[in-house]
Scaffold this motif. Structure first.
Motif, mmCIF file in Angstrom:
data_model
loop_
_atom_site.group_PDB
_atom_site.id
_atom_site.type_symbol
_atom_site.label_atom_id
_atom_site.label_comp_id
_atom_site.label_asym_id
_atom_site.label_seq_id
_atom_site.Cartn_x
_atom_site.Cartn_y
_atom_site.Cartn_z
ATOM 1 N N SER A 133 0.943 4.005 -2.802
ATOM 2 C CA SER A 133 0.703 5.430 -2.531
ATOM 3 C C SER A 133 1.873 6.271 -2.999
ATOM 4 N N PRO B 79 -10.418 8.130 -7.234
ATOM 5 C CA PRO B 79 -9.208 8.314 -6.422
ATOM 6 C C PRO B 79 -7.910 8.138 -7.202
ATOM 7 N N ASN B 80 -7.891 7.186 -8.129
ATOM 8 C CA ASN B 80 -6.673 6.904 -8.901
ATOM 9 C C ASN B 80 -7.024 6.998 -10.390
ATOM 10 N N GLN C 290 1.684 6.509 -6.669
ATOM 11 C CA GLN C 290 0.622 7.434 -7.059
ATOM 12 C C GLN C 290 1.066 8.879 -6.862
ATOM 13 N N GLN D 190 0.823 -1.204 0.000
ATOM 14 C CA GLN D 190 0.000 0.000 0.000
ATOM 15 C C GLN D 190 0.864 1.263 0.000
ATOM 16 N N ARG E 78 -14.642 3.974 -8.013
ATOM 17 C CA ARG E 78 -14.782 4.910 -6.894
ATOM 18 C C ARG E 78 -14.218 4.338 -5.602
ATOM 19 N N ARG E 79 -14.192 3.003 -5.494
ATOM 20 C CA ARG E 79 -13.605 2.381 -4.304
ATOM 21 C C ARG E 79 -12.096 2.552 -4.300
ATOM 22 N N GLY E 80 -11.485 2.625 -5.465
ATOM 23 C CA GLY E 80 -10.047 2.760 -5.552
ATOM 24 C C GLY E 80 -9.414 1.558 -6.195
ATOM 25 N N THR E 81 -8.372 1.787 -6.964
ATOM 26 C CA THR E 81 -7.676 0.718 -7.675
ATOM 27 C C THR E 81 -6.200 0.742 -7.316
#
Length: 373
Positions: free
Chosen positions: A21, A95-96, A24, A17, A59-62
């Motif tokens: 991050s 988010p991504n 990203q 993670q 929308r939950r995130g990838t």
């Protein structure tokens, strides 16, 4: 052992993670720091299997290596804040997000919409410098096809929800909406390319005169000979007006400063005059210091040289005259009398003596003379 494995598994997940991050953030910083890249003519190539995402999954995130690929297209002529706000919404819808922007060529734009102010190369380059854009597709199609969406691995298409009528269609994004791949953005009211062109057309004379002043020729501005002379004359008149206005402002400022200075001087003069009058009254008034000095000096002078000798003083007693010896001559007596009554003597003039004293003075020399005889 099970707990240890679970702990290791949790640590591995945390590290993944963190790496995701960091990746990203690194991609986001790179997008803010460097111009966006142009899309490859062959399309998007990736080793990761590109599966279709739903809006809920997006929308939950990838994961960091699987961003949601959002596509937004347009003409982007005279790139302005309305364009940038629409792209910002498309970038932040998930988010991504990896934002791909398609820009139509001059040929398609002139055919379906009209003449542009900027060329296609200028519009391409303008989009690469927008911080929300990750990738630019040149010569984008006017209507999105399934082949184009697969070629660039597009997950969703972002545009405002107003039906876009063009190329014989009531809404060119209708099939995208039906496929569940459409995400809506909001338009910015009060700013658009058409609004900017309207302002220029409305104030055409002002902008022509502005560019003539800056050195552009009449041929470059497509202005005739008579209009050129008219605009240049108007520029000269405006310069004269500006000069007169500047002189008026300076004169007003000068007059205002002179008035301020005069008021200050008058105020200072009034203060000084009051101070001078007060000092004068303190010095020369009825109870002033000057009268006190005069009274004191008068007393001192009167004490040093009185106006009249007191009675019985040796200089005015008749006994002194009678006590003259027989040897003294009358001339000496008369000389002494004249010296004592001369105005050049140091003592002030004597006040007139009483009658008895006068008689004694007149009789005294006679007795002295008879005695001498």
């Amino acid at each position: 052992m099970a707990r240890g494995r679970r702990g290791r598994g949790n640590n591995i997940q945390q590290q993944q993670q963190q790496q995701a991050s960091h990746g990203q953030r690194g991609g986001h910083r790179r997008a803010l720091r460097e111009p966006a890249a142009y899309a490859k003519s062959t399309g998007y190539e990736t080793e990761v299997l590109h599966e279709k995402l739903t809006i809920t999954q997006a929308r939950r995130g990838t994961p960091a290596n699987r961003p949601v690929r959002v596509y937004a297209d347009g003409i982007f002529d005279l790139f302005h804040s309305g364009h940038a706000r629409a792209l910002m919404q498309a970038k932040n819808v998930f988010p991504n997000t990896h934002l791909i922007v398609g820009v139509c060529s001059d040929e398609l734009t002139h055919k379906f919409k009209g003449y542009t102010v900027m060329t296609e190369d200028e519009r391409y380059d303008a989009l690469t410098h927008c911080r929300y854009v990750d990738e630019v597709v040149r010569d984008a199609p006017w209507t999105l096809t399934t082949e184009f969406l697969k070629k660039h691995k597009i997950d969703f298409v972002a545009h405002d929800d107003i039906p876009y009528t063009s190329a014989g269609s009531q809404d060119v994004y209708k099939h995208i909406k039906e496929a569940g791949m459409f995400v809506a953005t909001q338009r910015t009211e009060g700013i658009s390319t058409s609004d900017l062109i309207t302002r220029i057309v409305r104030d055409y004379d002002i902008y022509v005169r502005r560019n003539l002043q800056r050195g552009y020729t009449a041929q470059e501005l497509n202005v005739g000979f008579i209009n050129e002379k008219k605009y240049r004359l108007q520029n000269q008149v405006d310069k004269m007006k500006e000069t007169v206005r500047t002189v008026e402002e300076k004169s007003k400022h000068f007059v205002y400063r002179v008035e301020e200075k005069s008021h200050d001087l008058i105020h200072k003069w009034e203060e000084k005059s009051r101070e001078f009058i007060g000092n004068f009254l303190e010095l020369f008034g009825p109870d002033g210091a000057w009268h006190a000095i005069q009274e004191r000096s008068g007393r001192v002078l009167q004490a040093l040289s009185p106006y009249s000798s007191p009675r019985g003083s040796p200089s005015s007693s008749p006994t002194r005259i009678r006590s003259l010896s027989p040897d003294s001559s009358p001339t000496l007596a008369s000389a002494s009398a004249t010296n004592s009554s001369s105005p050049s003597s140091l003592s002030p003039p004597l006040s007139p003596a009483p009658r008895s004293t006068r008689r004694k003075r007149t009789r005294a020399p006679r007795k002295a003379a008879s005695t001498y005889n």
